[in-house]
Design an enzyme around this catalytic site. Sequence first.
Site, PDB file in Angstrom:
ATOM      1  CB  CYS A   1      -9.813  -0.960  -9.572  1.00  0.00           C
ATOM      2  SG  CYS A   1     -10.553   0.599 -10.076  1.00  0.00           S
ATOM      3  NE  ARG A   2     -12.782   3.280  -1.784  1.00  0.00           N
ATOM      4  CZ  ARG A   2     -11.941   4.215  -1.326  1.00  0.00           C
ATOM      5  NH1 ARG A   2     -11.110   4.823  -2.161  1.00  0.00           N
ATOM      6  NH2 ARG A   2     -11.922   4.534  -0.060  1.00  0.00           N
ATOM      7  CE  LYS A   3      -5.192  -0.382  -1.610  1.00  0.00           C
ATOM      8  NZ  LYS A   3      -3.850  -0.197  -1.026  1.00  0.00           N
TER       9      LYS A   3
ATOM     10  CE1 TYR B   1      -8.372  11.297   0.268  1.00  0.00           C
ATOM     11  CE2 TYR B   1      -9.155  13.566   0.229  1.00  0.00           C
ATOM     12  CZ  TYR B   1      -9.397  12.211   0.375  1.00  0.00           C
ATOM     13  OH  TYR B   1     -10.660  11.787   0.633  1.00  0.00           O
TER      14      TYR B   1
ATOM     15  CG  ASP C   1      -1.699   1.208   1.411  1.00  0.00           C
ATOM     16  OD1 ASP C   1      -2.267   1.660   0.408  1.00  0.00           O
ATOM     17  OD2 ASP C   1      -1.767   1.738   2.545  1.00  0.00           O
ATOM     18  NE  ARG C   2       0.775   7.579  -2.250  1.00  0.00           N
ATOM     19  CZ  ARG C   2       0.218   8.615  -2.877  1.00  0.00           C
ATOM     20  NH1 ARG C   2       0.325   8.741  -4.186  1.00  0.00           N
ATOM     21  NH2 ARG C   2      -0.477   9.512  -2.202  1.00  0.00           N
ATOM     22  CG  ASP C   3      -1.332   7.624   0.717  1.00  0.00           C
ATOM     23  OD1 ASP C   3      -1.370   8.847   0.775  1.00  0.00           O
ATOM     24  OD2 ASP C   3      -1.232   7.010  -0.373  1.00  0.00           O
TER      25      ASP C   3
ATOM     26  CB  CYS D   1      -8.686   2.429  -7.159  1.00  0.00           C
ATOM     27  SG  CYS D   1     -10.415   2.977  -7.143  1.00  0.00           S
TER      28      CYS D   1
ATOM     29  CG  ASN E   1      -8.280   2.194  -2.464  1.00  0.00           C
ATOM     30  OD1 ASN E   1      -8.133   1.464  -3.434  1.00  0.00           O
ATOM     31  ND2 ASN E   1      -8.967   1.846  -1.391  1.00  0.00           N
ATOM     32  CD  GLN E   2      -3.487   7.950  -3.946  1.00  0.00           C
ATOM     33  OE1 GLN E   2      -3.824   9.093  -3.651  1.00  0.00           O
ATOM     34  NE2 GLN E   2      -2.758   7.201  -3.118  1.00  0.00           N
TER      35      GLN E   2
HETATM   36 MG   LIG Z   1      -2.827   3.038   3.677  1.00  0.00          MG
HETATM   37 ZN   LIG Z   2     -11.606   1.924  -8.766  1.00  0.00          ZN
END
Ligand SMILES: [Mg+2]
Ligand SMILES: [Zn+2]
Length: 191
Positions: free
Chosen positions: A105-107, A25, A13-15, A95, A57-58
Amino acid sequence: MSQPLRRKAVFLDRDGVICENRDDYVKSWEEFVWIPGVKEALSRLKSHGYITIVITNQSAIGRGVVSRETVDKIHQRMGEEAAERGGKIEKIYYCPHKPDDSCSCRKPEPGLLLQAAEDLKLDLRASYLVGDAITDIEMGHKAGSRTIMVKTGKGLSELAEKARWKVRPDYIAQDLSEAVNLILELDSAEE
Ligand SMILES: [Mg+2]
Ligand SMILES: [Zn+2]
């Protein structure tokens, strides 16, 4: 006939795993703050032959808070700085949708992880997912990968809610650096 070897990946995961989480964000490179030890951990993954893939997820894109171009620029810089320290982020999947867009596509949906496995011929069962949110863990679990929850980012507040979890992480680590130690230990025990 032998099957072509499918490769092992570590999905990140990124963030909250790679960079510090922000309630408003990460909207620019200036707001991207590496979590300590992450670049070194990425370098160790590369030197041990793992493919590192970021799945994130973005929803800030869908909400109009940040553009795709900006997100792509942030990811380019992130990849460059990781590479300067000997790491390699093979590919980043994100996403862009909002939670109520009902995309696949969203976790916690596993769409992006399955896409990555298809694109890069990955062995999902031999792969790992590292995340700070239970939705990351759910995605990894659905794909049949081993899951590690870190205490950075939202990790500690997620752990406080564990009575409500539908799935549990296979392992819990302090941060990405400790998660990488664990992955290396688990895999060396299997060989
Ligand atoms: Mg995270
Ligand atoms: Zn998505």
